[in-house]
Scaffold this motif. Sequence first.
Motif, short mmCIF file in Angstrom:
data_model
loop_
_atom_site.label_atom_id
_atom_site.label_comp_id
_atom_site.label_asym_id
_atom_site.label_seq_id
_atom_site.Cartn_x
_atom_site.Cartn_y
_atom_site.Cartn_z
N GLY A 101 0.79 -1.24 0.00
CA GLY A 101 0.00 0.00 0.00
C GLY A 101 0.82 1.29 0.00
O GLY A 101 0.33 2.32 -0.45
N THR A 102 2.07 1.22 0.47
CA THR A 102 2.87 2.45 0.46
C THR A 102 3.71 2.56 -0.81
O THR A 102 4.46 3.51 -0.98
N GLY A 103 3.60 1.57 -1.71
CA GLY A 103 4.36 1.61 -2.96
C GLY A 103 3.74 2.56 -3.97
O GLY A 103 2.73 3.22 -3.71
N LEU A 104 4.34 2.57 -5.15
CA LEU A 104 3.94 3.52 -6.20
C LEU A 104 2.45 3.41 -6.55
O LEU A 104 1.71 4.39 -6.48
N LEU A 105 2.00 2.20 -6.90
CA LEU A 105 0.60 2.04 -7.28
C LEU A 105 -0.31 1.84 -6.07
O LEU A 105 -1.48 2.22 -6.11
N GLY A 106 0.23 1.26 -5.00
CA GLY A 106 -0.58 1.07 -3.79
C GLY A 106 -1.18 2.37 -3.30
O GLY A 106 -2.36 2.44 -2.92
N GLN A 107 -0.39 3.42 -3.34
CA GLN A 107 -0.90 4.74 -2.90
C GLN A 107 -2.01 5.22 -3.84
O GLN A 107 -2.96 5.88 -3.41
N ALA A 151 -7.89 6.06 -4.73
CA ALA A 151 -9.15 5.72 -5.42
C ALA A 151 -10.21 5.31 -4.41
O ALA A 151 -11.37 5.74 -4.50
N VAL A 152 -9.82 4.50 -3.44
CA VAL A 152 -10.76 4.04 -2.41
C VAL A 152 -11.24 5.24 -1.59
O VAL A 152 -12.46 5.42 -1.37
N ALA A 153 -10.30 6.05 -1.15
CA ALA A 153 -10.65 7.21 -0.31
C ALA A 153 -11.54 8.18 -1.08
O ALA A 153 -12.50 8.74 -0.51
N GLY A 154 -11.27 8.36 -2.36
CA GLY A 154 -12.03 9.31 -3.18
C GLY A 154 -13.50 8.93 -3.29
O GLY A 154 -14.36 9.77 -3.55
N ALA A 155 -13.80 7.63 -3.11
CA ALA A 155 -15.18 7.17 -3.20
C ALA A 155 -15.80 6.99 -1.81
O ALA A 155 -16.87 6.37 -1.69
N VAL A 195 -6.59 0.93 4.08
CA VAL A 195 -5.55 0.51 5.02
C VAL A 195 -4.34 0.15 4.18
O VAL A 195 -4.36 -0.83 3.43
N LEU A 196 -3.30 0.98 4.28
CA LEU A 196 -2.11 0.79 3.46
C LEU A 196 -1.19 -0.17 4.20
O LEU A 196 -0.54 0.20 5.18
N ALA A 197 -1.18 -1.43 3.76
CA ALA A 197 -0.45 -2.48 4.46
C ALA A 197 0.82 -2.80 3.69
O ALA A 197 0.76 -3.16 2.51
N ASP A 198 1.95 -2.65 4.34
CA ASP A 198 3.22 -2.80 3.61
C ASP A 198 4.31 -3.23 4.58
O ASP A 198 4.23 -2.96 5.78
N ILE A 199 5.33 -3.89 4.04
CA ILE A 199 6.47 -4.27 4.88
C ILE A 199 7.30 -3.03 5.19
O ILE A 199 8.02 -2.98 6.17
N TYR A 200 7.18 -2.03 4.34
CA TYR A 200 8.00 -0.84 4.45
C TYR A 200 7.04 0.34 4.65
O TYR A 200 6.37 0.76 3.72
N VAL A 201 6.96 0.85 5.88
CA VAL A 201 5.89 1.81 6.16
C VAL A 201 6.37 3.24 6.42
O VAL A 201 5.57 4.16 6.51
N SER A 202 7.68 3.43 6.52
CA SER A 202 8.15 4.76 6.92
C SER A 202 8.07 5.80 5.81
O SER A 202 8.33 6.97 6.03
N PHE A 249 -5.68 10.42 1.59
CA PHE A 249 -6.25 9.12 1.94
C PHE A 249 -7.41 9.20 2.93
O PHE A 249 -8.00 8.18 3.27
N GLY A 250 -7.72 10.40 3.41
CA GLY A 250 -8.85 10.57 4.34
C GLY A 250 -8.42 10.40 5.79
O GLY A 250 -7.40 9.76 6.08
N SER A 251 -9.22 10.95 6.68
CA SER A 251 -8.82 11.00 8.10
C SER A 251 -8.91 9.64 8.78
O SER A 251 -8.32 9.43 9.83
N SER A 252 -9.64 8.68 8.21
CA SER A 252 -9.76 7.36 8.84
C SER A 252 -8.73 6.36 8.33
O SER A 252 -8.65 5.23 8.84
N ALA A 253 -7.96 6.74 7.33
CA ALA A 253 -7.00 5.79 6.73
C ALA A 253 -5.92 5.40 7.72
O ALA A 253 -5.64 6.14 8.67
N SER A 254 -5.34 4.21 7.52
CA SER A 254 -4.19 3.88 8.35
C SER A 254 -3.12 3.16 7.55
O SER A 254 -3.37 2.68 6.42
N VAL A 255 -1.93 3.13 8.14
CA VAL A 255 -0.81 2.40 7.57
C VAL A 255 -0.46 1.30 8.57
O VAL A 255 -0.31 1.56 9.76
N VAL A 256 -0.38 0.07 8.09
CA VAL A 256 -0.09 -1.05 8.98
C VAL A 256 1.09 -1.82 8.42
O VAL A 256 1.11 -2.12 7.21
N GLN A 257 2.04 -2.13 9.28
CA GLN A 257 3.17 -2.92 8.80
C GLN A 257 2.80 -4.40 8.75
O GLN A 257 2.21 -4.93 9.70
#
Length: 274
Positions: free
Chosen positions: A18-24, A29-33, A38-45, A58-66
């Motif tokens: 989710g934090t990669g080029l297309l993941g974002q 797209a999800v947030a816009g609708a 939930v941006l889930a990635d091994i690399y989150v920083s 990504f909206g105020s409810s979005a999150s990033v999860v490793q």
Amino acid sequence: MGKNWFDLTGRVAVITGGTGLLGQQHAEAVAGAGGIPVLADIYVSKLDIHSPEFNRRFGSSASVVQVDITSPASVQSLLDTVLRKYGRVDILINNAANNPKMEKTSEVEFSRLENFPLEQWQADLSVGLTGAFLCSQVIGTEMAKRKSGVIVNVASDLAVIAPDQRLYRKPELPPDQQPVKPVTYSVVKTGLIGLTRYLATYWAEAGIRVNAISPGGVYNNQPDDFVARLSTLIPLGRMANLDEYQAAILFLCSDASSYMTGTNLVIDGGRSCW
Ligand SMILES: NC(=O)c1ccc[n+]([C@@H]2O[C@H](COP(=O)([O-])OP(=O)(O)OC[C@H]3O[C@@H](n4cnc5c(N)ncnc54)[C@H](O)[C@@H]3O)[C@@H](O)[C@H]2O)c1
């Protein structure tokens, strides 16, 4: 006004890689609708969830999860985190993959089939295929319990055509050192189409739709000669812009595609029909 088929209000979408080029882009797209990515990635920083920019995109409810999607325990813990925070999961986008950039010379050393390292084969399959299987198994099972869900597998134009290795040719190198797109990329992406069909039929009665999307190459500052060569293979004459898959992702994630399952949406500027 009729129904808004593309509305995702309140729906929670787990996006691997989710934090990669297309993941974002998928997350936007999800947030816009109205959905919650939930941006889930091994690399989150890479992303600062406290920045106004993150909130805006990504909206105020979005999150990033490793998560390490190659680990069943890590995927289970991702699901636990999502359910604890949101109480539901509606969409899974299997997007993470090892994504070798063959047009950049530093990564070509072991790309040729004759000396392709077994460890690399295993690592690539482990992220691209096993990771998609594990996320589908863990998150799809939760969706099946609730009798509703959508899974989107991100494949590639190389799921439907072979790589054209002439694209990566370097005139200054001997034939046995020419860079190539690695075998694992074709195998992983084609395998995802099989996983798509399997899951679509397996979970059809459980109310889960499963489709793949096969994007063509995105322009991301690749060398000019590579872009020119690739563009001649594409009827529309250019690589994709970064945001040109957002609408398709929204289509596949939303009720707009409610009668679609087990198929592969190819969006490649026409490349695979030439
Ligand atoms: N960029 C393109 O031109 C293009 C074209 C067609 C298909 N695709 C596909 O789209 C998807 C996204 O590509 P991208 O260009 O954004 O690549 P990317 O490398 O920017 O993103 C991939 C993400 O996956 C993550 N990842 C890797 N291993 C992981 C693991 N074990 N657990 C969790 N996350 C992990 C990486 O950290 C990275 O953020 C890939 O499946 C790729 O094959 C990309």
